[in-house]
Design an enzyme around this catalytic site. Sequence first.
Site, PDB file in Angstrom:
ATOM      1  N   LYS A  37       0.868  -1.188   0.000  1.00 23.11           N
ATOM      2  CA  LYS A  37       0.000   0.000   0.000  1.00 23.11           C
ATOM      3  C   LYS A  37       0.892   1.220   0.000  1.00 23.11           C
ATOM      4  CE  LYS A  37      -4.507   0.675   0.303  1.00 23.11           C
ATOM      5  NZ  LYS A  37      -5.525  -0.262  -0.183  1.00 23.11           N
ATOM      6  N   GLY A  61     -20.107   6.483   2.828  1.00 21.18           N
ATOM      7  CA  GLY A  61     -19.062   6.816   1.844  1.00 21.18           C
ATOM      8  C   GLY A  61     -19.694   6.775   0.468  1.00 21.18           C
ATOM      9  N   TYR A  62     -19.554   7.860  -0.308  1.00 17.73           N
ATOM     10  CA  TYR A  62     -20.190   7.872  -1.627  1.00 17.73           C
ATOM     11  C   TYR A  62     -19.168   8.180  -2.712  1.00 17.73           C
ATOM     12  CZ  TYR A  62     -24.617   7.541  -4.130  1.00 17.73           C
ATOM     13  OH  TYR A  62     -25.659   7.111  -4.924  1.00 17.73           O
ATOM     14  N   GLY A  63     -18.008   7.525  -2.592  1.00 23.69           N
ATOM     15  CA  GLY A  63     -16.972   7.650  -3.618  1.00 23.69           C
ATOM     16  C   GLY A  63     -17.088   6.482  -4.582  1.00 23.69           C
ATOM     17  N   ASN A  64     -15.945   6.049  -5.097  1.00 29.25           N
ATOM     18  CA  ASN A  64     -15.952   4.966  -6.075  1.00 29.25           C
ATOM     19  C   ASN A  64     -16.674   3.734  -5.542  1.00 29.25           C
ATOM     20  OD1 ASN A  64     -15.413   3.098  -8.051  1.00 29.25           O
ATOM     21  ND2 ASN A  64     -13.235   2.920  -7.603  1.00 29.25           N
ATOM     22  N   GLY A  95     -18.555   3.252  -2.638  1.00 25.39           N
ATOM     23  CA  GLY A  95     -19.899   3.455  -2.092  1.00 25.39           C
ATOM     24  C   GLY A  95     -20.939   3.716  -3.167  1.00 25.39           C
ATOM     25  N   TYR A  96     -20.641   4.647  -4.071  1.00 23.66           N
ATOM     26  CA  TYR A  96     -21.627   4.969  -5.111  1.00 23.66           C
ATOM     27  C   TYR A  96     -21.908   3.754  -5.999  1.00 23.66           C
ATOM     28  CZ  TYR A  96     -22.985   6.040  -9.850  1.00 23.66           C
ATOM     29  OH  TYR A  96     -23.577   5.952 -11.072  1.00 23.66           O
TER      30      TYR A  96
HETATM   31  P1  NAD Z   1     -13.057   7.468  -2.751  1.00 19.18           P
HETATM   32  O1  NAD Z   1     -12.043   8.498  -2.507  1.00 19.18           O
HETATM   33  O2  NAD Z   1     -13.568   7.298  -4.124  1.00 19.18           O
HETATM   34  O3  NAD Z   1     -14.332   7.731  -1.778  1.00 19.18           O
HETATM   35  C1  NAD Z   1     -14.243   7.883  -0.402  1.00 19.18           C
HETATM   36  C2  NAD Z   1     -15.593   8.348   0.110  1.00 19.18           C
HETATM   37  O4  NAD Z   1     -15.591   8.334   1.542  1.00 19.18           O
HETATM   38  C3  NAD Z   1     -15.961   9.776  -0.301  1.00 19.18           C
HETATM   39  O5  NAD Z   1     -17.341   9.822  -0.648  1.00 19.18           O
HETATM   40  C4  NAD Z   1     -15.741  10.571   0.971  1.00 19.18           C
HETATM   41  O6  NAD Z   1     -16.577  11.714   1.057  1.00 19.18           O
HETATM   42  C5  NAD Z   1     -16.117   9.552   2.005  1.00 19.18           C
HETATM   43  N1  NAD Z   1     -15.563   9.849   3.324  1.00 19.18           N
HETATM   44  C6  NAD Z   1     -14.317  10.277   3.643  1.00 19.18           C
HETATM   45  N2  NAD Z   1     -14.224  10.458   4.965  1.00 19.18           N
HETATM   46  C7  NAD Z   1     -15.417  10.115   5.487  1.00 19.18           C
HETATM   47  C8  NAD Z   1     -15.943  10.090   6.801  1.00 19.18           C
HETATM   48  N3  NAD Z   1     -15.196  10.464   7.848  1.00 19.18           N
HETATM   49  N4  NAD Z   1     -17.223   9.662   6.975  1.00 19.18           N
HETATM   50  C9  NAD Z   1     -17.983   9.295   5.907  1.00 19.18           C
HETATM   51  N5  NAD Z   1     -17.546   9.317   4.639  1.00 19.18           N
HETATM   52  C10 NAD Z   1     -16.278   9.715   4.446  1.00 19.18           C
HETATM   53  O7  NAD Z   1     -12.441   6.097  -2.165  1.00 19.18           O
HETATM   54  P2  NAD Z   1     -12.833   4.614  -2.539  1.00 19.18           P
HETATM   55  O8  NAD Z   1     -11.891   4.121  -3.563  1.00 19.18           O
HETATM   56  O9  NAD Z   1     -14.303   4.540  -2.778  1.00 19.18           O
HETATM   57  O10 NAD Z   1     -12.452   3.854  -1.180  1.00 19.18           O
HETATM   58  C11 NAD Z   1     -13.369   3.744  -0.087  1.00 19.18           C
HETATM   59  C12 NAD Z   1     -12.922   2.595   0.823  1.00 19.18           C
HETATM   60  O11 NAD Z   1     -12.887   1.382   0.070  1.00 19.18           O
HETATM   61  C13 NAD Z   1     -11.524   2.748   1.415  1.00 19.18           C
HETATM   62  O12 NAD Z   1     -11.510   2.193   2.713  1.00 19.18           O
HETATM   63  C14 NAD Z   1     -10.665   1.930   0.488  1.00 19.18           C
HETATM   64  O13 NAD Z   1      -9.480   1.487   1.110  1.00 19.18           O
HETATM   65  C15 NAD Z   1     -11.614   0.798   0.191  1.00 19.18           C
HETATM   66  N6  NAD Z   1     -11.293   0.047  -1.029  1.00 19.18           N
HETATM   67  C16 NAD Z   1     -11.235   0.669  -2.251  1.00 19.18           C
HETATM   68  C17 NAD Z   1     -10.961  -0.087  -3.378  1.00 19.18           C
HETATM   69  C18 NAD Z   1     -10.985   0.508  -4.765  1.00 19.18           C
HETATM   70  O14 NAD Z   1     -10.895  -0.251  -5.728  1.00 19.18           O
HETATM   71  N7  NAD Z   1     -11.126   1.802  -4.928  1.00 19.18           N
HETATM   72  C19 NAD Z   1     -10.714  -1.465  -3.271  1.00 19.18           C
HETATM   73  C20 NAD Z   1     -10.783  -2.066  -2.018  1.00 19.18           C
HETATM   74  C21 NAD Z   1     -11.092  -1.292  -0.910  1.00 19.18           C
END
Ligand code: NAD
Length: 415
Positions: free
Chosen positions: A105, A217-220, A222-223
């Site tokens: 990581k 969480g509404y990023g990649n 969550g959404y």
């Molecule tokens: P991202 O940056 O696309 O989205 C993160 C989201 O979390 C955003 O909507 C942000 O507003 C929200 N957020 C941040 N702080 C917050 C808080 N204190 N309370 C509530 N919401 C909060 O990131 P992502 O890629 O969607 O990753 C989200 C999680 O999934 C992380 O823990 C990451 O390690 C995990 N993950 C991601 C992937 C991937 O392929 N992207 C794969 C495995 C695990």
Amino acid sequence: MTHHTALTVALKQLKIAAEKLDLDPGIHEILKKPKRSLIVSVTIKMDDCSIGVFNGCRVQHWDVRGPFKGGLRYHPNVTLDDVTALAMWMTWKCAIADLPYGGAKGGISCNPKKMSQGELERLTRRYVSLIFNYLGPHRDVPAPDVYTNEQTMAWIMDTYSQLKGYSVPESVTGKPIEIGGSEGRVCATSRGVALCAREAAKILKLNLKNATVAVQGYGNVGYNAASIMHSMGCKIIAVSDSSGGICCPDGINPDEVRAHKLKTGSVINYKNCTNITNAELLETKCDILVPAALQNQIKKDNADKIRAKIVAEGANGPTTPEADKVLYERGTCLIPDILANSGGVTVSYFEWVQNLTREHWTLEEVNKKLENKITKAFYDVYNLSKKEESDMRTAALMLGVGRVAQAIRTLDLWP
Ligand code: NAD
């Protein structure tokens, strides 16, 4: 009360698995620490011509099953300890999904929301140049994580390729499709979460049609989880981001909320919804809860307030060991992160294989292979949890740690 960091949680989980597996103490010692941690100072010129100095790191946990693989996180609070825990989880995750990778990581402590695209590009390229000698398709292959995306991966590929002198698409995954990205990668983590939730629902005899879902969480992750589960017939009743959350018992349309977030910067203040806090979101009465933000969200003090029947962990490390115990005793079906979110690294692996063989698979092919792989991992873990009379996290850890330990024993130590 125990103070948790991601690393104390990861080490506690490793200890639980080591005890259950009756692991050789020497191998337990090896696995507690990463093989290599790189700490770098990322210095860039800011848009106002001042100098920006950012702490960066890349932690490579263990690579006995194959090259290092893991995401890159940009966040103001990211620490070396967090990144170490995340790298360790990647090692178990790749082993559970049976991918030929070790865990890694990376992180840069910065506030990407306050940086321009130009600054983020210079930050990314400088970071890659600093750890270049330890990257590569057969050494360590980065991918996206919190606040990094397809564009970040494109900059990584380009910087790596420029320094090599030829194009190396297999040096990074999660790239845009036009430069060698895989179909289905953007949604892969979420599709895996949804497929795991679907299997858990079958076991609980819970009908997915109109099953209620809350997503933190509404990023990649969550959404897309909300969107895929919505298309499976679920009703998305609450979602949140770092500014807060919204609740609507009649269900929201994930795409419309996404458009609202893109326009206003947050999901809050959406029509016909009540604004709620992130704490309230977690405690929402629903069938399926998907934590998809950051670590350490479900803890001892709120675990007994979680009312979901299924918790499918999209985020890494959202639940502490004490909370795990409470949820297990209350009969909540928790699908642990190292299984539930392994769809992302699985399709990253598919992307790497496509790049190495210069092929491009169709979306249907990718999704079918992902479904086969993650469903198998789900039942490997579920069946072990039944056999061991344990929660699914313990079973997943036993499977992952056990496979890595076996690889160490087979390779033996050199010299
Ligand atoms: P991202 O940056 O696309 O989205 C993160 C989201 O979390 C955003 O909507 C942000 O507003 C929200 N957020 C941040 N702080 C917050 C808080 N204190 N309370 C509530 N919401 C909060 O990131 P992502 O890629 O969607 O990753 C989200 C999680 O999934 C992380 O823990 C990451 O390690 C995990 N993950 C991601 C992937 C991937 O392929 N992207 C794969 C495995 C695990």
